[in-house]
Scaffold this active site. Structure first.
Site, PDB file in Angstrom:
ATOM      1  CB  ALA A  12      -1.011   0.035   1.150  1.00  0.00           C
ATOM      2  CB  ALA A  13       4.441   2.022  -0.438  1.00  0.00           C
ATOM      3  N   GLY A  14       2.310   2.546  -2.635  1.00  0.00           N
ATOM      4  CA  GLY A  14       1.858   3.255  -3.840  1.00  0.00           C
ATOM      5  C   GLY A  14       0.449   3.801  -3.664  1.00  0.00           C
ATOM      6  CG  ASP A  15      -2.695   1.148  -3.052  1.00  0.00           C
ATOM      7  OD1 ASP A  15      -2.619   1.306  -4.281  1.00  0.00           O
ATOM      8  OD2 ASP A  15      -2.802   0.030  -2.516  1.00  0.00           O
TER       9      ASP A  15
HETATM   10  O1  RIB Z   1      -1.620  -2.232  -3.392  1.00  0.00           O
HETATM   11  C1  RIB Z   1      -1.764  -3.113  -2.321  1.00  0.00           C
HETATM   12  C2  RIB Z   1      -3.013  -3.923  -2.482  1.00  0.00           C
HETATM   13  O2  RIB Z   1      -2.893  -4.727  -3.620  1.00  0.00           O
HETATM   14  C3  RIB Z   1      -3.296  -4.876  -1.349  1.00  0.00           C
HETATM   15  O3  RIB Z   1      -4.023  -4.290  -0.298  1.00  0.00           O
HETATM   16  C4  RIB Z   1      -4.016  -6.025  -2.036  1.00  0.00           C
HETATM   17  O4  RIB Z   1      -5.340  -6.112  -1.697  1.00  0.00           O
HETATM   18  C5  RIB Z   1      -3.805  -5.782  -3.528  1.00  0.00           C
HETATM   19  O5  RIB Z   1      -4.947  -5.341  -4.120  1.00  0.00           O
END
Ligand code: RIB
Length: 308
Positions: A250-253
Site C-alpha cells: 500500500a505504499a503506492g496506494d
Molecule cells: O496495493 C496493495 C493492495 O494490492 C493490497 O491491499 C491487495 O489487496 C492488492 O490489491
C-alpha cells in the site's frame, strides 16, 4: 478547502503471511505470522485520501459475505461516503494473499471476485456524485469498461481523472485519452511504453510516449528511490525519504491518495503534492498491513515537521 475525491476501485480482504522464501512446487513451508487486514488498491487509496483530509466517496462492489461487510465498515469508519458501494448476489468479495519477505518487499496474489463484476450501469448510476467531485481516481482491479464510463462522466464535468494502471495490463486507448494524470510505478510504466526509466532522459522519452497515447501529465514512482514527474511545462525527480521498510504493501496506494488530497486542480503544486505524498508513503512502509498502515493528516504533518 479539502479536495472532493471519488475513488472507483477494489476492496480486498488481505491475508498477510510472512515468509523467508516462496515454497517450490511440491514443498511445504510453515510460517509463524498470519494476519487479516483490509486492503484492495481502490479502498487503500480511498483511506489514504480520507486520512489526508479529503472529502472522499467510494464506488465499488462487495459480495454478500462477512468480508464484504467488514470491508464496507472499514470505509465507513473513515467517514468515506459508501452509498455507491453495491453488493453482488453471486460472487464473493475480493481477496489478496500477501507474502511478506524479511526486507519488507512482497508478492501478492489477488482474487478479483466481486470487484470484477462492477458494471458500466453501476458506475453511470453515480454520475451526479462523480460530476460533483474535483478528482476521480481509478486503478485496474476493476473492469476497464467501468473505468471508461466513469472517466467519460468526469471529463464532461471538468473533474480531473487520475489513473493508476495497477496491476499492469494493456490500457484501452480511450481511457488513456481521458486521463489527466497517469501514475504508474516503474514496472507498469515499462510494460506500457517499453522504456526503462533510469534517469531524466528516459523519463522524458516516457513522457513523449505517453503524450502520443494521449496523456500529458505523469508521475512514475521508482520504489524507495523516489518519483519522476513530467507535465507539459515541468519535469523533475524527487528523492524519497530513506526509512527502514517493514512492509511496502500500500505504499503506492498511500502515495496516490495523499497526493490527490493535496493536489490543486491546476496541477501547479505538483512537486509539493509529491513531496507530501512521499512523506505519507514513508510512514506506511514502516508498519505492517495495507489500511492499518496508512497515516492520518496529523501523522503526516508531524513527520514533515520532524524531517525539516
Ligand atoms: O496495493 C496493495 C493492495 O494490492 C493490497 O491491499 C491487495 O489487496 C492488492 O490489491
Amino acid at each position: 478547502m479539502a479536495n472532493k475525491i471519488v475513488i472507483m476501485g477494489s476492496l480486498n480482504l488481505d491475508t498477510i503471511i510472512k515468509i523467508n522464501r516462496m515454497p517450490v512446487p511440491g514443498e511445504t513451508l510453515s510460517t509463524d505470522y498470519k494476519a487479516n487486514s483490509p486492503g484492495g488498491k481502490g479502498a487503500n487509496q480511498a483511506v489514504a485520501a480520507a486520512r489526508a483530509g479529503s472529502q472522499t466517496s467510494f464506488i465499488g462492489k462487495i459480495g454478500k459475505d462477512q468480508s464484504g461487510d467488514y470491508m464496507l465498515n472499514c470505509l465507513k469508519q473513515e467517514n468515506i461516503d459508501t452509498a455507491a458501494v453495491v453488493y453482488d448476489d453471486n460472487v464473493g468479495t475480493g481477496a489478496a494473499e500477501i507474502f511478506l519477505y524479511p526486507d519488507g518487499q512482497n508478492s501478492i496474489l489477488v482474487y478479483g471476485g466481486s470487484n470484477q463484476t462492477l458494471s458500466v450501469d453501476e458506475v453511470d448510476a453515480n454520475a451526479e456524485k462523480i460530476a460533483a467531485a474535483d478528482f476521480l481516481i481509478a486503478q485496474f482491479e476493476i473492469p476497464q469498461e467501468a473505468i471508461l464510463a466513469g472517466f467519460k462522466i468526469a471529463k464532461q464535468n471538468n473533474v480531473k481523472t487520475v489513473l493508476n494502471p495497477a496491476p499492469a495490463q494493456n490500457i484501452n486507448p480511450e481511457i488513456i485519452k481521458l486521463t489527466d494524470i497517469l501514475i504508474p510505478n516503474e514496472t507498469e510504466s515499462e510494460t506500457l511504453t517499453g522504456i526503462k526509466i533510469t534517469d531524466i532522459d528516459s523519463m522524458s522519452q516516457t513522457r513523449k510516449a505517453f503524450a502520443k497515447m494521449g496523456v500529458d501529465n505523469i508521475i512514475v514512482t521508482v520504489g524507495s528511490r523516489g518519483a519522476y514527474y513530467a507535465t507539459k511545462n515541468a519535469d523533475g525527480f524527487q528523492a524519497a525519504n530513506k526509512v527502514q521498510a517493514v512492509d511496502t504493501t500500500a505504499a503506492g496506494d498511500t502515495f496516490i491518495g495523499a497526493l490527490t488530497a493535496k493536489l490543486d486542480k491546476s496541477f501547479n503544486n505538483l512537486a509539493e503534492a509529491i513531496s507530501f505524498a512521499q512523506k505519507a508513503s514513508a510512514i506506511t512502509v514502516q508498519r505492517v498491513g495495507a489500511q492499518p498502515s496508512i497515516p492520518t493528516l496529523k501523522e503526516i504533518t508531524d513527520y514533515i515537521a520532524q524531517s525539516k
